[in-house]
Write an enzyme that holds these catalytic residues in place. Sequence first.
Site, PDB file in Angstrom:
ATOM      1  N   HIS A  43      -7.173  -0.707   2.387  1.00 27.06           N
ATOM      2  CA  HIS A  43      -6.370  -1.024   1.212  1.00 27.06           C
ATOM      3  C   HIS A  43      -6.508   0.107   0.194  1.00 27.06           C
ATOM      4  O   HIS A  43      -7.548   0.774   0.120  1.00 27.06           O
ATOM      5  CB  HIS A  43      -6.788  -2.375   0.651  1.00 27.06           C
ATOM      6  CG  HIS A  43      -6.636  -3.464   1.668  1.00 27.06           C
ATOM      7  ND1 HIS A  43      -5.698  -4.462   1.567  1.00 27.06           N
ATOM      8  CD2 HIS A  43      -7.282  -3.684   2.850  1.00 27.06           C
ATOM      9  CE1 HIS A  43      -5.778  -5.251   2.634  1.00 27.06           C
ATOM     10  NE2 HIS A  43      -6.733  -4.797   3.422  1.00 27.06           N
TER      11      HIS A  43
ATOM     12  N   HIS B  97       0.829  -1.210   0.000  1.00 24.64           N
ATOM     13  CA  HIS B  97       0.000   0.000   0.000  1.00 24.64           C
ATOM     14  C   HIS B  97       0.864   1.261   0.000  1.00 24.64           C
ATOM     15  O   HIS B  97       0.456   2.293   0.540  1.00 24.64           O
ATOM     16  CB  HIS B  97      -0.914   0.016   1.226  1.00 24.64           C
ATOM     17  CG  HIS B  97      -1.896  -1.110   1.258  1.00 24.64           C
ATOM     18  ND1 HIS B  97      -2.643  -1.424   2.381  1.00 24.64           N
ATOM     19  CD2 HIS B  97      -2.267  -2.001   0.298  1.00 24.64           C
ATOM     20  CE1 HIS B  97      -3.417  -2.466   2.119  1.00 24.64           C
ATOM     21  NE2 HIS B  97      -3.200  -2.837   0.862  1.00 24.64           N
TER      22      HIS B  97
END
Length: 623
Positions: A595, A551
């Site tokens: 996410h 991420h």
Amino acid sequence: MMAVGLTVLGTFLLITQPCLSNVFKFLGQSYRENLIRFHEDAQFGNKLILKEYDFIVVGAGAAGATVARRLAEVPEWNILLLEAGGEESLITSIPAIAHYLQFTNYNWGYHTEKELHACKGLINQKCPWPAGKGLGGSTIINNNMYTRGNIKDFDRWAQFGNEGWSYVDVLPYFLKNEDINVPDLKQSPYHGVGGPLPISYPSFKSKLVDAFLDSAPEVGMRVGDYNAPGSHVVFSRIQSTTFGGSRVTSATAYLQENLKNLHILEFGYVTKILIDEKTNTAYGVEFVKNRKKRRVISKKEVIVSAGTFNSAKLLMLSGIGPKEHLESLGIKTIRDLRVGDNLQEHPAFAGLNFVINETISFVPDRVYRNFIGEMIKISQKKSWMMVLPPEGVGYVKTKYNTNAGDVPDIEYIFLPCSIAGESGLGGSIGRRSMGIPDRLYYEMYNGSLAKDSWSIWPMLMYPESRGQVRLRSANPFDKPVINGNFFADPMDLNRIVEGIKMAIELSKTKAFQKYGSRLHQNPMPGCQHLEFGSDRYWECCVQTMTMQMHHQSGTCKMGPAWDRNAVVDPQLKVYGVNGLRVIDCSIMPTITGGHTVAPAYMIGEKGADLVKSSWPTGNNGTL
């Protein structure tokens, strides 16, 4: 013998995936059969492209594909989308093999440098840090989890001085992107219908995810829609970027339609942004394909959407970055900006292994031994090959959480399997994708290998620690220097440890005890001197077997003019350079709580509208 044979089969499939993709194209089943193809150019030995375009977009990930597609809605404009990798294939559509794809050319193959506070037990004491490469970028190799983040994440961006980036401002772009296929959510005002990206629950559901959801009320939690405002501290099945059990990438979603004004060039490795130093204006890019260097001109803008690592790298190679760093490499500084700083990530711990008594989990060895049977079951939507290893999520607040209201600080990633499920049949792939060496793995999980089990990975949502990206050299083909700086702030470690302890308590609920769930208690190598289960012990475990969630964000920080660390303004224009924007997750001032693929699509959608607003042409599709 059977294990060896199936391992060879898996390797064969990966190696031959371009051939398989070509066969399916011939049969008319290619994802991208309508994409424009260029005329042959014998002199360049490649495909003919125009000498100049209105816009050049670098990178075809979630944001880049979105930007290119939306700009091409204006018929008067010609768009060039340059991508360093190739197209998807038949193999990439299978969600369950995401870890395997990290060992292919779909991954840039980056690692951190040696970390001071993390990754201590991993191979070479470095954390692997995957980043997608190809038409689709990281949406080719991710785990398809669609989480937008908390509404306060975006309101915080606006409070920092980024006008137009509050939750109310960005929600329309989440809706525009989305085609929700979850029946219970179709009427929700917080979900979109008819957008290019299908969002659905995974086609295959295990009994264990039901246990996960059933455990929620036992610990004072509820099941709900984590993408709706005021509903973030909940448990849920995963809302995923899949359709009919297959992965949907940004190329699948945005680049199928035949738009003659959108040219897509694969394997075009951009090495430099061309900047007129007299006018401080970007006017094109330099790229390499088939070992030949070429330049292409932009009449309006160059848009960098190469991802958090490569966008920062490309800016610095082009003379935009920290002056002291560029000068140390002999690169002339065009603009002294803090490119590469502010690197953020969601660190996690993947080492928890809860063994069960029933044969109801995803055990890779068992699935791959029955590879042919599982492939047949795909048509019935009953195959483990269709499972998304993360089946559920839970958002919880630890005792360290000081945020008022609906703002969690730990995400549970629930899996109907664990990394101990691998042992023989090509079983090193998953753990090696995390950088776990054999010695640590076998010592830690001896006694539970290839047994039915499940896991929760506690993920830190809002890290205080910040990392950094720098150039290794002035050679554009060298990998960047990445310092994650994980757990430099001790509170980050405290929160994950608390998340681990809460996950262990969850395993004791009636919902999980129905299957005899029990924590595998072999001590972590290097942590045996500490009392098992103590805070110090779990701290050692997290620092030994650190995992990050791909991420990466923040290296081209968005901020107002008074922010000395800002690289782009709220219009995503690079400070001090005309005709140049960055549109991807690198612009995040702070990482979102979840996410990052959903925010990446949103940034692409909003970024495209910002570009269109700068070059009005009438009905151009802006919101």
